[in-house]
Design a protein around this motif. Structure first.
Motif, short mmCIF file in Angstrom:
data_model
loop_
_atom_site.label_atom_id
_atom_site.label_comp_id
_atom_site.label_asym_id
_atom_site.label_seq_id
_atom_site.Cartn_x
_atom_site.Cartn_y
_atom_site.Cartn_z
N TYR A 181 35.76 5.22 35.48
CA TYR A 181 36.99 6.00 35.31
C TYR A 181 36.74 7.14 34.35
O TYR A 181 36.12 6.96 33.29
CB TYR A 181 38.10 5.09 34.78
N SER A 182 37.19 8.32 34.71
CA SER A 182 37.12 9.47 33.82
C SER A 182 38.48 9.70 33.19
O SER A 182 39.48 9.90 33.89
CB SER A 182 36.70 10.73 34.60
N GLY A 183 38.51 9.67 31.85
CA GLY A 183 39.76 9.89 31.15
C GLY A 183 40.13 11.36 31.02
O GLY A 183 41.26 11.69 30.68
N GLY A 184 39.16 12.25 31.30
CA GLY A 184 39.40 13.68 31.18
C GLY A 184 38.10 14.41 30.88
O GLY A 184 37.05 13.79 30.67
N PRO A 185 38.16 15.73 30.84
CA PRO A 185 36.93 16.52 30.68
C PRO A 185 36.49 16.65 29.23
O PRO A 185 37.31 16.71 28.31
CB PRO A 185 37.34 17.88 31.23
N ALA A 186 35.17 16.69 29.03
CA ALA A 186 34.61 16.97 27.70
C ALA A 186 34.52 18.48 27.52
O ALA A 186 33.45 19.06 27.38
CB ALA A 186 33.23 16.33 27.58
N TYR A 187 35.70 19.11 27.50
CA TYR A 187 35.80 20.57 27.45
C TYR A 187 35.64 21.05 26.01
O TYR A 187 36.33 20.57 25.11
CB TYR A 187 37.16 20.99 28.00
N ILE A 188 34.71 21.98 25.78
CA ILE A 188 34.48 22.47 24.42
C ILE A 188 35.10 23.84 24.19
O ILE A 188 35.02 24.38 23.08
CB ILE A 188 32.98 22.53 24.08
N GLY A 189 35.71 24.41 25.22
CA GLY A 189 36.28 25.75 25.11
C GLY A 189 35.38 26.77 25.78
O GLY A 189 34.19 26.86 25.49
N ALA A 190 35.96 27.55 26.69
CA ALA A 190 35.17 28.52 27.44
C ALA A 190 34.52 29.54 26.51
O ALA A 190 33.34 29.89 26.68
CB ALA A 190 36.06 29.22 28.46
N ILE A 191 35.25 30.01 25.51
CA ILE A 191 34.70 31.03 24.61
C ILE A 191 33.54 30.45 23.81
O ILE A 191 32.51 31.12 23.61
CB ILE A 191 35.80 31.59 23.70
N ILE A 192 33.68 29.24 23.34
CA ILE A 192 32.59 28.59 22.60
C ILE A 192 31.36 28.44 23.48
O ILE A 192 30.22 28.71 23.05
CB ILE A 192 33.05 27.22 22.06
N THR B 170 40.72 30.71 21.46
CA THR B 170 40.04 29.43 21.67
C THR B 170 40.96 28.26 21.36
O THR B 170 41.03 27.28 22.13
CB THR B 170 38.78 29.35 20.79
N LEU B 171 41.68 28.35 20.24
CA LEU B 171 42.58 27.27 19.87
C LEU B 171 43.69 27.11 20.91
O LEU B 171 44.02 25.98 21.31
CB LEU B 171 43.18 27.53 18.49
N LEU B 172 44.27 28.21 21.36
CA LEU B 172 45.32 28.14 22.38
C LEU B 172 44.78 27.54 23.68
O LEU B 172 45.44 26.72 24.33
CB LEU B 172 45.91 29.53 22.64
N ASP B 173 43.57 27.96 24.04
CA ASP B 173 42.94 27.44 25.25
C ASP B 173 42.74 25.93 25.16
O ASP B 173 43.12 25.17 26.06
CB ASP B 173 41.61 28.16 25.46
N LEU B 174 42.15 25.48 24.06
CA LEU B 174 41.91 24.05 23.87
C LEU B 174 43.23 23.29 23.77
O LEU B 174 43.37 22.18 24.31
CB LEU B 174 41.08 23.81 22.61
N TRP B 175 44.19 23.88 23.10
CA TRP B 175 45.49 23.23 22.92
C TRP B 175 46.13 22.92 24.27
O TRP B 175 46.62 21.80 24.49
CB TRP B 175 46.39 24.13 22.10
N VAL B 176 46.12 23.89 25.16
CA VAL B 176 46.73 23.71 26.48
C VAL B 176 46.04 22.59 27.24
O VAL B 176 46.70 21.72 27.84
CB VAL B 176 46.67 25.03 27.28
N ILE B 177 44.70 22.57 27.22
CA ILE B 177 43.98 21.52 27.94
C ILE B 177 44.16 20.18 27.24
O ILE B 177 44.42 19.15 27.89
CB ILE B 177 42.47 21.87 28.03
N TYR C 147 46.20 15.67 28.09
CA TYR C 147 45.68 14.31 27.92
C TYR C 147 46.11 13.69 26.60
O TYR C 147 45.80 12.52 26.34
CB TYR C 147 44.14 14.32 28.00
N PHE C 148 46.81 14.46 25.78
CA PHE C 148 47.21 14.00 24.45
C PHE C 148 48.59 14.58 24.14
O PHE C 148 48.79 15.22 23.14
CB PHE C 148 46.16 14.49 23.43
#
Length: 832
Positions: free
Chosen positions: A348-359, A549-556, A560-561
Motif C-alpha cells: 500500500y502506498s500512503g502517498g508520494p515522497a514529494y520533495i518539491g518541484a523547485i527543490i 516551494t512552501l505553498l506547493d508542498l503545503w497544497v500536496i 494527506y495531512f
C-alpha cells in the motif's frame, strides 16, 4: 554600546519565528485542543501494546521488562523502555521548545536543517528556504499522520549530525566534535535503525568525498584527526544508545529479522536456513522503475493507493463503449485506485515522497554548478537510493545488497530508501542557490553557468518527455483486473476495456504532471534570470522561491495531512473505552488467561485491556510467527489455543458484530504432562504440536531433553500459580514421581531464568513455542524471573556515556570559544 551580536542574532531569531509560525499554522487543530488520530500507532496501536506496562509503572514506579499483553508475551523494552541518564531534561523537548505534537516534529526538522545551513555560512534566507523544504517534504506529514514518530525524529536530526561532521572535516574540531556527538546521540536515540542506516550511507558518501580531497592535498594529519574525532563521536553516541542497542540486537536474533529455520506453505513445512528477513518480505513496498519521479511530480503515479479515479475517468468511457450502462460504469470506476506504482495489493502506498518541484530542479542544477568531488559522492548515494527503492523491480542488484551489505537484510520497505534523497536533494538545492547567488564569485558564476542551467532544464524536460512517450503505463494492478470474472458471458472484453481506460487515465495524469514540472522550471529560470539581470536582489529571489516551494508542498501535504486527521481528545478516549465484551472478560480476575480476537492480527485494541494472543509489532518472535503462519492463518488450532491458555475468543457473527466465545478447555497457567513426544528438528516439532494432545503430551526436540529423564504418569501431580507479574512468576508444584511441567509462557532464552527452591534450573523449549521445566518428586517452590543481562549492561553503559556526552558538548563549546578568540574562524564548505 556594541550591538553587533544583536545584529548577528536577529536573522536567526527571525528564522526561528518563521518556523514557529509555519508549524503552528500547519498543525492548527492542535491549537484548538485536538490531537492526531494516528492510524498505525496512535492510542489503539502503540499505546495499546504499552498500556499494561504503564499501568504496572503507575503501581511499582518502573516499567516492566516483559510485556504480557502482545503475542502472549515479548520483551517490553521493544515497546516501552526507560533507563538512567545524567542529563536532567529531555533534550528533544528543549530543541522542540516544548511544543505539542506534531508541531514539534516539523519545528525540529526546520531547526536542524537551518543549523546545517548556518554551519555552511549560507545566507539566512537560504537556510530558511532549505529548512522549510526539508521539514515539509510530503513524506514527513505522511509518516507523522501514520504515527511513525521515531522515523520522523530520525529524519529530523539527520542534518544536525551532518553539520557536526562537516565542522570536523573543515578543521573546526572542538565544536564539530560537540555537535557531531550530540547529533549522533539524537539520531540513534530516535530509535529508528533503518533511517539511521540510510543516514550513515549519506555520511559515508560525504566522507569519501573529503577523503579524496585530503589525499589529493596530502593532508594526512587532518585526515587522521577527522577520522579519530568522528570515531569518538560515534562511540559516545553508541554508548548513550547502548541500552536500546544491546537489548534490540539480542532480541533481533530471535525475531523474524534474524532468519528462520522452517519454510511454511499452507499445511506443508520444510526445513530452511536463512539470515535476516525473507527476500519477499524485505522487498515489500518496492517502487516501480518510474515511481521515484514522484519526488518531482507528486501525482505522476496517482498519489496514494486510497486515491480513487476521477469522475471523468477514461474507464467509464471504455466500459460504456462495450455496452455497460454509464451509471454502472461510473460506480465501478470510482472503486478503482488512481495509483499505479509498484506497491500493488497487499502492499500500500500512503502517498508520494514529494520533495518539491523547485527543490528537485535546483538540486539537479546543483549537481551541474557546484564544484568539488563531494558532489559526486552525494550524487552517487542519491542514485543508490533510487536503485534501492526499486526493490523487487531491480531484484538482482537489491538481492546482492541483501546478501552482502552489512545489516541491510534486517530492513524491509525499499521505498523508504528515498529518505536519502530527502536530505541530499535539498542540500544540493541550497548549495546551488548559495553558489549562484551568495558565494564570493556568485555574480561571475551566475553568468558563466547560465547556459549550463538552460541545458540542464532542457535535459530534465527531455527526460520527462521520453518517459511520457516511452511508457506502457501498465501496472501490476492490471493483472488483478484481468483475473476478475466481470463478463457474465465469459471472456475478457470488459477486463481489457478497463485496463485500456486505466492506461489512458495514467498517460493523461503523467502528461499533466510533466506540464506542471515545466511551469516550475520556468519559475526557477525566471528567478535566476531576474537576479542575473539585477531585476531582483538575490535575497528577494530566494524568498520568492521559498514562498512558492512552501505553498506547493503545503497544497500536496494537506491532501494527506488535512485537518480531518485530527480528533478531539475526548473522541480518542472513546476508542479505548471497553466494550460490553471487554467488560464481561474483565470480570474474570484470574491473573493468568489470554484472549484471542479472530480479527486481532495487526491490531493492539485487545492488548489495551487484556493479555492478547495476537496483536501488532513489526518484529515478532520467530517461533511465534511460525505458529501464527502454520496454525492461526485460518481457523485457529484448538490445541494451541488451549496451550496458550486462551480462555476467551472474540469472533464475529454474520452481521459483523462481536461475539464472545468462552473456552472452558484452556489448560491454565501450567500443567504436568504424562508423556513426552520426542522429535528431531524444528519441522517435525512444529508439525507435531498440531496433532498432539498437548494437555497430556509435551513435544520436545531430542537435543533439548535432559539425559536420563524419565516421565511417568502421576494423576496426583499438581501445579498451582501463586504469583503472576510481568517480570516474575511463581508456582507451587507437587508430584510423587516428578516430571515435566509445561508453562503457558512464550519461550525466550535471553533473560528468563528459572529457580526451583532457590536453585537455578534449566528452561526447556517445549511445544515449539512454550517453556518446560523438569521438576523432581516432592513439593517445590518454582520461580521464573526475567532478568536480561543485556538490559543491566546497557543501562550502565548508557548512564556513564551520558556523562561523557555532557563533558564533550560543554568542553567542546568552551575549547572552540577559546580557539576562535586566538584564530579566525575557518570557512565550512562541502568539499570545494
Amino acid at each position: 554600546m556594541n550591538n553587533s551580536w544583536l545584529k548577528n542574532a536577529l536573522p536567526h531569531v527571525v528564522a526561528i519565528l518563521v518556523f514557529l509560525i509555519v508549524s503552528a499554522l500547519f498543525c492548527k487543530p492542535v491549537m484548538d485542543g485536538k490531537t492526531l488520530d494516528q492510524h498505525d500507532t496512535g492510542v489503539i496501536g502503540w499505546r495499546g501494546s504499552a498500556q499494561n506496562a504503564y499501568e504496572v509503572k503507575e503501581k511499582t514506579g518502573k516499567l516492566p521488562l516483559w510485556n504480557t499483553n502482545v503475542f502472549s508475551g515479548m520483551p517490553n523494552y521493544q515497546i516501552a523502555m526507560e533507563g538512567r541518564s545524567a542529563i536532567p531534561v529531555d533534550l528533544n523537548k528543549v530543541i522542540g521548545l516544548w511544543l505539542p505534537k506534531p508541531m514539534n516534529f516539523f519545528f525540529i526538522a526546520c531547526v536542524c536543517f537551518y543549523i546545517l545551513c548556518v554551519i555552511l555560512r549560507f545566507n539566512p534566507m537560504v537556510g530558511i528556504f532549505g529548512a522549510l523544504a526539508f521539514a515539509y517534504s510530503t513524506y514527513n506529514p505522511l509518516i507523522v499522520s501514520a504515527g511513525h514518530e521515531t522515523k520522523m525524529m530520525a529524519i529530523a536530526y539527520m542534518p544536525l549530525l551532518l553539520g557536526g561532521l562537516l565542522l570536523i572535516f573543515n578543521k573546526r574540531y572542538w565544536i564539530g566534535l560537540a555537535l557531531a556527538t550530540l547529533g549522533a546521540v539524537f539520531e540513534l536515540m530516535a530509535n529508528h535503525p533503518q533511517i539511521a542506516y540510510y543516514f550513515f550511507l549519506i555520511a559515508g558518501a560525504v566522507t569519501i568525498g573529503y577523503i579524496i580531497i585530503w589525499i589529493k592535498n596530502k593532508d594526512f594529519k587532518h585526515f587522521a584527526i577527522s577520522v579519530a574525532l568522528s570515531a569518538v563521536a560515534a562511540l559516545v553516541a553508541l554508548g548513550c544508545y547502548s541500552l536500546a542497542y544491546l537489548t534490540t540486537t539480542e532480541y533481533a536474533r530471535y525475531t523474524m529479522r534474524g532468519g528462520k529455520s522452517v519454510e511454511i506453505q499452507g499445511n506443508e513445512v520444510k526445513a530452511t536456513s536463512t539470515q535476516g528477513l525473507d527476500t519477499d518480505y524485505a522487498m515489500q513496498y518496492s517502487m516501480s522503475k518510474v515511481e521515484p519521479i514522484i519526488m518531482l511530480m507528486p501525482k505522476a503515479v496517482g498519489g496514494s493507493s486510497g486515491t480513487p479515479l476521477k469522475e471523468d475517468s477514461k474507464v467509464v468511457e471504455k466500459l460504456v463503449e462495450t455496452g455497460v450502462p454509464e451509471m454502472q460504469a461510473a460506480q465501478f470506476a470510482s472503486q478503482l485506485p488512481a495509483y499505479w506504482g509498484g506497491m500493488v495489493p497487499p502492499d500500500y502506498s500512503g502517498g508520494p515522497a514529494y520533495i518539491g518541484a523547485i527543490i528537485f530542479i535546483l538540486a539537479i542544477i546543483g549537481f551541474v554548478v557546484v564544484r568539488g568531488p563531494v558532489k559526486w559522492t552525494i550524487l552517487a548515494v542519491t542514485i543508490l537510493s533510487v536503485l534501492m527503492s526499486w526493490g523487487k523491480y531491480f531484484l538482482g542488484f537489491n538481492q546482492f545488497l541483501l546478501d552482502h551489505l552489512p545489516l541491510y537484510n534486517k530492513f524491509r520497505a525499499p521505498s523508504m530508501a528515498l529518505v536519502i534523497c530527502q536530505l541530499t536533494l535539498p542540500l544540493m538545492a541550497v548549495l546551488a542557490v548559495h553558489t549562484l547567488f551568495f558565494a564570493k564569485d556568485a555574480r561571475q558564476q551566475l553568468t558563466l553557468q547560465f547556459k549550463n542551467i538552460l541545458y540542464t532544464l532542457g535535459g530534465i524536460t527531455a527526460v520527462l518527455l521520453l518517459l511520457y512517450i516511452g511508457q506502457s503505463y501498465g501496472s501490476g494492478f492490471d493483472q488483478q483486473i484481468m483475473q476478475m470474472q466481470l463478463d457474465p458471458n465469459g471472456g475478457d472484453r470488459l477486463n481489457r476495456a478497463i485496463v485500456a481506460g486505466l492506461k489512458a487515465d495514467r498517460q493523461s495524469m503523467f502528461g499533466g504532471q510533466v506540464l506542471r514540472s515545466v511551469v516550475f522550471m520556468a519559475i526557477v529560470l525566471g528567478v535566476i534570470f531576474a537576479c542575473m539581470k539585477n531585476w531582483l536582489r538575490p535575497v528577494v529571489g530566494v524568498a520568492l522561491l521559498a514562498v512558492v516551494t512552501l505553498l506547493d508542498l503545503w497544497v500536496i501535504d494537506k491532501q494527506y495531512f488535512s485537518d480531518d486527521h485530527y480528533v478531539y481528545k475526548d473522541d480518542v478516549q472513546v476508542q479505548v473505552t471497553p466494550t460490553a465484551i471487554d467488560q464481561e472478560i474483565l470480570k474474570d480476575k484470574d491473573p493468568h488467561y489470554r484472549v484471542y480476537d479472530v480479527a486481532g492480527m495487526n491490531s493492539n485494541r485487545v492488548s489495551y485491556f487484556h493479555r492478547s494472543a495476537l496483536g501488532y509489532h513489526p518484529a515478532k518472535l520467530r517461533l511465534y510467527q511460525d505458529v501464527i503462519e502454520r496454525y492461526f492463518s485460518g481457523t485457529p488450532n484448538e490445541q494451541l489455543l488451549n496451550a496458550l491458555d486462551v480462555r476467551y475468543i472474540i469472533s464475529r457473527d454474520q452481521q459483523g458484530q462481536e461475539v464472545l466465545i468462552p473456552n472452558s478447555n484452556a489448560y491454565g497457567a501450567a500443567w504436568f504432562v504424562k508423556a513426552i513426544k520426542t522429535v528431531s528438528d524444528d519441522v517435525e516439532e512444529l508439525q507435531a504440536i498440531g496433532i498432539t494432545n498437548l494437555k497430556d503430551t509435551a513435544v520436545v526436540q531430542q537435543k533439548n531433553i535432559p539425559a536420563g529423564l524419565q516421565i511417568s504418569a502421576d494423576s496426583t501431580a499438581t501445579v498451582k500459580l501463586v504469583k503472576y507479574t510481568n517480570d516474575e512468576i511463581e508456582y507451587e508444584a507437587e508430584s510423587a514421581t516428578g516430571g515435566l511441567i509445561v508453562l503457558s509462557e512464550v519461550y525466550y532464552p535471553a533473560g528468563w531464568n528459572a529457580y526451583i527452591n532457590g536453585k537455578p534450573a534449566d528452561i526447556i523449549r517445549t511445544n515449539y513455542v512454550l517453556r518446560g521445566l523438569v521438576v523432581p518428586q516432592g513439593k517445590h517452590q518454582i520461580k521464573l524471573v526475567f532478568e536480561p543481562t543485556s538490559f543491566k549492561k546497557g543501562d550502565n553503559i548508557s548512564y556513564l556515556s551520558s556523562w561523557l556526552l555532557i563533558i564533550i558538548v560543554l568542553g567542546g563549546c568552551f575549547l572552540q570559544w577559546k580557539t576562535d578568540k586566538k584564530h579566525p574562524k575557518a570557512d565550512v564548505t562541502i568539499g570545494e
